[in-house]
Design an enzyme around this catalytic site. Structure first.
Site, PDB file in Angstrom:
ATOM      1  N   ASN A  52     -10.795  -3.372  -6.018  1.00  0.00           N
ATOM      2  CA  ASN A  52     -10.086  -2.332  -6.775  1.00  0.00           C
ATOM      3  C   ASN A  52     -10.771  -1.941  -8.094  1.00  0.00           C
ATOM      4  OD1 ASN A  52      -6.681  -3.271  -5.742  1.00  0.00           O
ATOM      5  ND2 ASN A  52      -8.104  -1.779  -4.862  1.00  0.00           N
ATOM      6  N   ASP A  93       0.823  -1.211   0.000  1.00  0.00           N
ATOM      7  CA  ASP A  93       0.000   0.000   0.000  1.00  0.00           C
ATOM      8  C   ASP A  93       0.859   1.265   0.000  1.00  0.00           C
ATOM      9  OD1 ASP A  93      -2.322   1.452   0.018  1.00  0.00           O
ATOM     10  OD2 ASP A  93      -2.663   1.273   2.179  1.00  0.00           O
TER      11      ASP A  93
HETATM   12  C1  FPP Z   1      -2.139   0.182  -3.199  1.00  0.00           C
HETATM   13  O1  FPP Z   1      -1.652   1.492  -3.226  1.00  0.00           O
HETATM   14  C2  FPP Z   1      -1.619  -0.531  -4.320  1.00  0.00           C
HETATM   15  C3  FPP Z   1      -2.368  -1.124  -5.270  1.00  0.00           C
HETATM   16  C4  FPP Z   1      -3.826  -1.134  -5.302  1.00  0.00           C
HETATM   17  C5  FPP Z   1      -1.730  -1.800  -6.385  1.00  0.00           C
HETATM   18  C6  FPP Z   1      -0.511  -2.560  -6.011  1.00  0.00           C
HETATM   19  C7  FPP Z   1       0.194  -2.876  -7.256  1.00  0.00           C
HETATM   20  C8  FPP Z   1       1.526  -2.827  -7.398  1.00  0.00           C
HETATM   21  C9  FPP Z   1       2.517  -2.587  -6.353  1.00  0.00           C
HETATM   22  C10 FPP Z   1       2.054  -3.119  -8.691  1.00  0.00           C
HETATM   23  C11 FPP Z   1       2.298  -4.600  -8.806  1.00  0.00           C
HETATM   24  C12 FPP Z   1       1.640  -5.004  -9.990  1.00  0.00           C
HETATM   25  C13 FPP Z   1       1.951  -6.079 -10.714  1.00  0.00           C
HETATM   26  C14 FPP Z   1       2.044  -5.903 -12.127  1.00  0.00           C
HETATM   27  C15 FPP Z   1       2.180  -7.411 -10.192  1.00  0.00           C
HETATM   28  P1  FPP Z   1      -2.703   2.671  -3.346  1.00  0.00           P
HETATM   29  O2  FPP Z   1      -2.886   2.952  -4.793  1.00  0.00           O
HETATM   30  O3  FPP Z   1      -3.946   2.344  -2.628  1.00  0.00           O
HETATM   31  O4  FPP Z   1      -1.904   3.833  -2.653  1.00  0.00           O
HETATM   32  P2  FPP Z   1      -2.512   4.966  -1.722  1.00  0.00           P
HETATM   33  O5  FPP Z   1      -3.075   4.275  -0.503  1.00  0.00           O
HETATM   34  O6  FPP Z   1      -1.314   5.799  -1.396  1.00  0.00           O
HETATM   35  O7  FPP Z   1      -3.529   5.705  -2.523  1.00  0.00           O
END
Ligand code: FPP
Length: 250
Positions: A70, A22
């Site tokens: 998501n 996250d």
């Molecule tokens: C959460 O951060 C992250 C995600 C929903 C996506 C996680 C994906 C990756 C790390 C890329 C890996 C992907 C592959 C191709 C395997 P957030 O977007 O919720 O961050 P925030 O809480 O700061 O808004």
């Protein structure tokens, strides 16, 4: 007098580590960049972490890349994440394969595009003989979905209700190829499980990190392992040392 050896965080290495990655969006925002930029950096952090875990002797790493929830994100972000999978497979698959990483995808594949399904199949089939570390990528995954799909499979195979105990149901769970996670890490400063591995994390040790996922590095991984090494895992039993002391007093 002999010197006390420095604490070695690698001394008690968890066999299976699970991570909620996250903080990509906030990492990008801090740099005045779009969220996609954070997810892209998140892929690099993931590849670094897989190799660091393999170097430390971790046998299984399971990461939450895209949750069943998501899909509620803006269409642009969802399609960006789908496209990123294709880019990540093209960019990193051969490197991970060469390093002995076996890749498994867990989650509901019925809703993703044919292109994505083929990329996952390619990643799984080209690494299936590797055994250094198993990377399970949870994509379109939810812990509740997993329990429901396992029950449905068991019912459709005619497993009688009386035979459906924990071990029997576990065979149908998406992570049946792995032992339960020993250490469950969540980055990004939030302190919740968010529907990840609800069944499998029953006795996992939890570690919450304030690091935003793209900045997760070896120092933070070792901090998590050091915290894990100090935990007293009892799996619902009594603390044997404390129990022995109490009995001595009787
Ligand atoms: C959460 O951060 C992250 C995600 C929903 C996506 C996680 C994906 C990756 C790390 C890329 C890996 C992907 C592959 C191709 C395997 P957030 O977007 O919720 O961050 P925030 O809480 O700061 O808004």
């Amino acid at each position: 007098m002999s010197a006390v050896p420095a604490f070695d965080p690698r001394a008690a290495v968890p066999r299976h580590v699970a991570i909620v990655m996250d903080g990509n969006g906030r990492w990008a925002k801090k740099r005045f960049m779009p969220r996609f930029f954070g997810h892209k950096a998140g892929v690099d952090a993931l590849v670094r972490t897989v190799l660091s875990c393999a170097d430390r002797g971790v046998e299984y790493l399971t990461v939450f890349a895209f949750s069943s929830e998501n899909w509620k994100r803006p269409t642009e972000e969802v399609s960006g994440l789908m496209g990123l999978v294709l880019v990540a497979v093209a960019k990193y698959l051969s490197k991970l394969a060469d390093k002995g990483v076996r890749i498994r995808i867990v989650g509901d594949r019925s809703q993703v595009s044919d292109k994505l399904r083929h990329a996952w199949e390619q990643a799984e089939s080209s690494t299936r003989h590797n055994s250094r570390i198993t990377l399970s990528v949870a994509f379109n995954y939810g812990g509740r979905w997993d329990i429901v799909q396992a029950c449905r499979q068991a019912i459709s195979e005619g497993v009688p209700a009386a035979a459906l105990d924990e071990a029997a149901l576990n065979k149908y769970m998406a992570l049946s190829h792995a032992p339960d996670p020993d250490l469950f890490i969540r980055t990004g400063g939030e302190v919740r499980i968010s529907n990840f591995l609800l069944w499998q994390a029953a006795y996992s040790e939890l570690f919450f990190s304030d690091c935003l996922w793209p900045e997760f590095d070896d120092a933070e991984l070792d901090a998590a392992f050091a915290a894990y090494a100090k935990r007293d895992r009892r799996f619902g039993a009594v603390d044997s040392a404390a129990n022995a002391t109490a009995l001595d007093r009787v």
